[in-house]
Design a protein around this motif. Structure first.
Motif, PDB file in Angstrom:
ATOM      1  N   SER B 189       0.820  -1.211   0.000  1.00  0.00           N
ATOM      2  CA  SER B 189       0.000   0.000   0.000  1.00  0.00           C
ATOM      3  C   SER B 189       0.855   1.261   0.000  1.00  0.00           C
ATOM      4  CB  SER B 189      -0.934  -0.003   1.220  1.00  0.00           C
ATOM      5  OG  SER B 189      -1.580   1.240   1.351  1.00  0.00           O
ATOM      6  N   PRO B 192       3.350   1.599  -3.219  1.00  0.00           N
ATOM      7  CA  PRO B 192       2.632   1.971  -4.460  1.00  0.00           C
ATOM      8  C   PRO B 192       2.148   3.423  -4.465  1.00  0.00           C
ATOM      9  CG  PRO B 192       1.877  -0.159  -3.685  1.00  0.00           C
ATOM     10  CD  PRO B 192       2.829   0.355  -2.645  1.00  0.00           C
ATOM     11  N   LEU B 194       3.571   5.997  -2.954  1.00  0.00           N
ATOM     12  CA  LEU B 194       4.721   6.871  -3.173  1.00  0.00           C
ATOM     13  C   LEU B 194       5.242   6.752  -4.606  1.00  0.00           C
ATOM     14  CD1 LEU B 194       6.668   6.635   0.214  1.00  0.00           C
ATOM     15  CD2 LEU B 194       4.715   8.044  -0.422  1.00  0.00           C
ATOM     16  N   PHE B 197       2.902   8.831  -6.756  1.00  0.00           N
ATOM     17  CA  PHE B 197       3.229  10.264  -6.633  1.00  0.00           C
ATOM     18  C   PHE B 197       4.483  10.586  -7.463  1.00  0.00           C
ATOM     19  CE2 PHE B 197       1.246  10.168  -2.101  1.00  0.00           C
ATOM     20  CZ  PHE B 197       0.053  10.730  -2.525  1.00  0.00           C
ATOM     21  N   ILE B 226      -4.235   6.164  -7.259  1.00  0.00           N
ATOM     22  CA  ILE B 226      -3.820   6.434  -5.882  1.00  0.00           C
ATOM     23  C   ILE B 226      -2.932   7.678  -5.756  1.00  0.00           C
ATOM     24  CG2 ILE B 226      -4.151   4.102  -4.995  1.00  0.00           C
ATOM     25  CD1 ILE B 226      -1.248   3.489  -5.493  1.00  0.00           C
ATOM     26  N   ALA B 227      -2.452   8.215  -6.881  1.00  0.00           N
ATOM     27  CA  ALA B 227      -1.708   9.486  -6.816  1.00  0.00           C
ATOM     28  C   ALA B 227      -2.636  10.646  -6.493  1.00  0.00           C
ATOM     29  CB  ALA B 227      -0.969   9.753  -8.129  1.00  0.00           C
ATOM     30  N   GLY B 228      -3.949  10.435  -6.568  1.00  0.00           N
ATOM     31  CA  GLY B 228      -4.904  11.469  -6.184  1.00  0.00           C
ATOM     32  C   GLY B 228      -5.187  11.488  -4.686  1.00  0.00           C
ATOM     33  N   SER B 229      -4.446  10.686  -3.928  1.00  0.00           N
ATOM     34  CA  SER B 229      -4.729  10.537  -2.493  1.00  0.00           C
ATOM     35  C   SER B 229      -4.326  11.773  -1.684  1.00  0.00           C
ATOM     36  CB  SER B 229      -4.016   9.295  -1.957  1.00  0.00           C
ATOM     37  OG  SER B 229      -4.471   8.144  -2.640  1.00  0.00           O
ATOM     38  N   HIS B 230      -4.748  11.751  -0.442  1.00  0.00           N
ATOM     39  CA  HIS B 230      -4.639  12.842   0.519  1.00  0.00           C
ATOM     40  C   HIS B 230      -3.177  13.091   0.915  1.00  0.00           C
ATOM     41  CE1 HIS B 230      -5.471  15.116   4.130  1.00  0.00           C
ATOM     42  NE2 HIS B 230      -6.768  14.953   4.000  1.00  0.00           N
ATOM     43  N   PRO B 231      -2.585  14.233   0.539  1.00  0.00           N
ATOM     44  CA  PRO B 231      -1.150  14.471   0.785  1.00  0.00           C
ATOM     45  C   PRO B 231      -0.759  14.404   2.264  1.00  0.00           C
ATOM     46  CG  PRO B 231      -2.058  16.181  -0.646  1.00  0.00           C
ATOM     47  CD  PRO B 231      -3.220  15.370  -0.162  1.00  0.00           C
ATOM     48  N   GLU B 232      -1.586  14.975   3.126  1.00  0.00           N
ATOM     49  CA  GLU B 232      -1.239  15.019   4.548  1.00  0.00           C
ATOM     50  C   GLU B 232      -1.244  13.610   5.158  1.00  0.00           C
ATOM     51  OE1 GLU B 232      -3.978  17.380   6.760  1.00  0.00           O
ATOM     52  OE2 GLU B 232      -2.969  16.988   8.682  1.00  0.00           O
ATOM     53  N   TRP B 234      -0.670  10.843   3.596  1.00  0.00           N
ATOM     54  CA  TRP B 234       0.458  10.050   3.099  1.00  0.00           C
ATOM     55  C   TRP B 234       1.783  10.558   3.629  1.00  0.00           C
ATOM     56  CZ3 TRP B 234       0.170   5.259   1.850  1.00  0.00           C
ATOM     57  CH2 TRP B 234      -1.115   4.766   1.604  1.00  0.00           C
ATOM     58  N   ARG B 235       1.867  11.853   3.906  1.00  0.00           N
ATOM     59  CA  ARG B 235       3.037  12.381   4.608  1.00  0.00           C
ATOM     60  C   ARG B 235       3.156  11.703   5.978  1.00  0.00           C
ATOM     61  NH1 ARG B 235       1.836  17.769   7.437  1.00  0.00           N
ATOM     62  NH2 ARG B 235       0.798  16.176   8.683  1.00  0.00           N
ATOM     63  N   ALA B 238       4.277   8.136   5.635  1.00  0.00           N
ATOM     64  CA  ALA B 238       5.695   8.042   5.263  1.00  0.00           C
ATOM     65  C   ALA B 238       6.605   8.300   6.460  1.00  0.00           C
ATOM     66  CB  ALA B 238       6.023   9.015   4.131  1.00  0.00           C
ATOM     67  N   VAL B 239       6.163   9.164   7.369  1.00  0.00           N
ATOM     68  CA  VAL B 239       6.925   9.417   8.590  1.00  0.00           C
ATOM     69  C   VAL B 239       6.797   8.221   9.538  1.00  0.00           C
ATOM     70  CG1 VAL B 239       7.067  10.852  10.677  1.00  0.00           C
ATOM     71  CG2 VAL B 239       6.757  11.930   8.421  1.00  0.00           C
TER      72      VAL B 239
END
Lengths: 290, 290
Positions: B189, B192, B194, B197, B226-232, B234-235, B238-239
């Motif tokens: 999940s 893919p 990242l 993006f 999935i590149a249309g997903s919520h940036p915050e 996914w940030r 990723a952290v």
């Protein structure tokens, strides 16, 4: 417009089969001959009324044809052109459905140099992870785009005939140069397929690949759908459009290094900006392409 | 099983909203309070009967609650836990819908250390590129998987209550450790997303980005959904799952270098094998996950 008396599909798969079905429904073709290497596939195409006659012999099949569609992987097209060159009627239009156009154009020039006035290279943008005659379907081209890359030598009436047939299949037809075509499709089709293959192989290489695959859900499903595509077709495309693909693959590799650096540094602001740029563009694209 | 008298959604978005809708339809909840930062979103949730009451104050909202679902991006969860810790009823069960579990488990331990017997970290595998209360839908969890990562301290009846509620939403419930969870979801999940993006940003950086996007078709559509997903969100992921994600991103980067080398060398046999391995595995996955 005039219909087609005898259409020959060199390669009886998804594209050729769906083209034949669409023209049959529009009553724009009288007789369809399917040529292929795979007897089971040809029988299937006969059973499904995708074709009216099956043949293993391209040269024999094209006798008396007024339209030939090359619908094989690009790697097989040169040999087929060579076989049909001596027997092609002077007014028979030859087109193709290949995903790359610089290499196919070169094959046309090489093998059918005296026939270029009736050659119309084309690419219907209706790819699928499915292949074979059994995947042929009515309506595959409805609302889709077809790109034609005519030669300077292509006769206007040959180009118009192919344009009109695709329009009758429900497609919007565009013309551009083979170079423009290959640059665009490297970026939005070829490279995503190669990335999907690479990602899939990365998952398979994991020691816990099986539980990973068990829990993979809709994001994975959509992201990897194109990784189920035809290996031989994509090998041919990767060979045919090598330069444009390599440039774009390398651009992706450096974007990936950038993401790795952002994650490694825990750069939250950088990540959010980077993800938001992609997300906004993808959402906007989705709205335009509903 | 007993139903829920008062459910509080800390974060009233796709996951929390759809959970509330499913429990309402099953008549397993009497009163739903939605807490959120965005007044418009909360009004929308009230209008759509996703929630019965809206609040901006997490601590006030959880008074008298018997179930709290944290449904915000993971980055907001710690502060919310801190706010509710002093007012939480002793028998109130707290669960979450976060996409990462090691970090959320650590937050539970840090902020609700005396409440762990009633804490049940969870992850419903029903992501979407959509977000917000307006995206909440009946049936979102039907046939989906929910992973719970209970603490050693979690009481059996608290775990069973959460399991049963998700099952009533139509989900299949699994338990595993937070480490297992995060390893699996990094691979299928997080990575893919990242990659999508990164790919999207590579296209946007091209000089001919606009014609490329104009001709992008179904392969691009699915690969980049999935590149249309919520940036915050996914940030935060990723952290939170940095180590597992970095390992898998680097594995993808080296697979990508391998593809580049194959294409550069024109290694047709190597390409066909490599693509076929991915294709077979993806086709098999598709058949198992119909």
């Amino acid at each position: 417009m005039s219909g087609v008396r005898k259409l020959v599909l060199l390669g009886t798969g998804l594209i050729g089969g769906s083209f034949a079905l669409a023209l049959k429904r529009a009553r724009l073709v009288q007789h369809v001959v399917g040529v292929g290497r795979n007897a089971t596939n040809l029988e299937r195409a006969l059973d499904l009324n995708v074709i009216d006659e099956a043949s293993h012999d391209a040269a024999a099949a094209v006798a008396g044809a007024d339209l030939v569609l090359l619908g094989t992987p690009v790697g097989q097209m040169g040999a087929l052109m060579q076989q049909i060159a001596p027997v092609l009627a002077a007014d028979c239009i030859v087109t193709d459905g290949g995903s790359t156009k610089q290499d196919v154009s070169a094959l046309f020039r090489q093998h059918l140099p005296r026939h270029l006035s009736h050659c119309v290279p084309g690419h219907p943008i209706a790819g699928s992870d499915l292949s074979g005659a059994a995947a042929a379907q009515y309506g595959l081209f409805e609302g889709r785009r077809v790109v034609l890359t005519p030669f300077a030598e292509t006769a206007q009436n040959a180009l118009e005939q192919v344009q009109t047939l695709w329009q009758q299949c429900g497609a919007r037809v565009y013309t551009m140069t083979p170079e423009q075509h290959d640059g665009i499709f490297a970026a939005v089709s070829h490279v995503p397929h190669l990335l999907a293959f690479a990602y899939m192989n990365a998952v398979l290489a994991k020691v816990d690949a099986q539980p990973c695959l068990d829990f993979a859900a809709t994001g994975f499903r959509d992201f990897t759908r194109i990784a189920g595509s035809h290996p031989e077709m994509w090998r041919d495309i990767a060979v045919a459009n090598r330069e444009a693909i390599l440039a774009d693959l390398k651009a992706c590799a450096s974007q990936l290094q950038h993401v790795i650096a952002l994650v490694e540094a825990g750069n939250t602001e950088g990540m959010e900006d980077y993800f938001a740029t992609a997300s906004r563009a993808r959402v906007a694209w989705g709205q335009r392409h509903k």
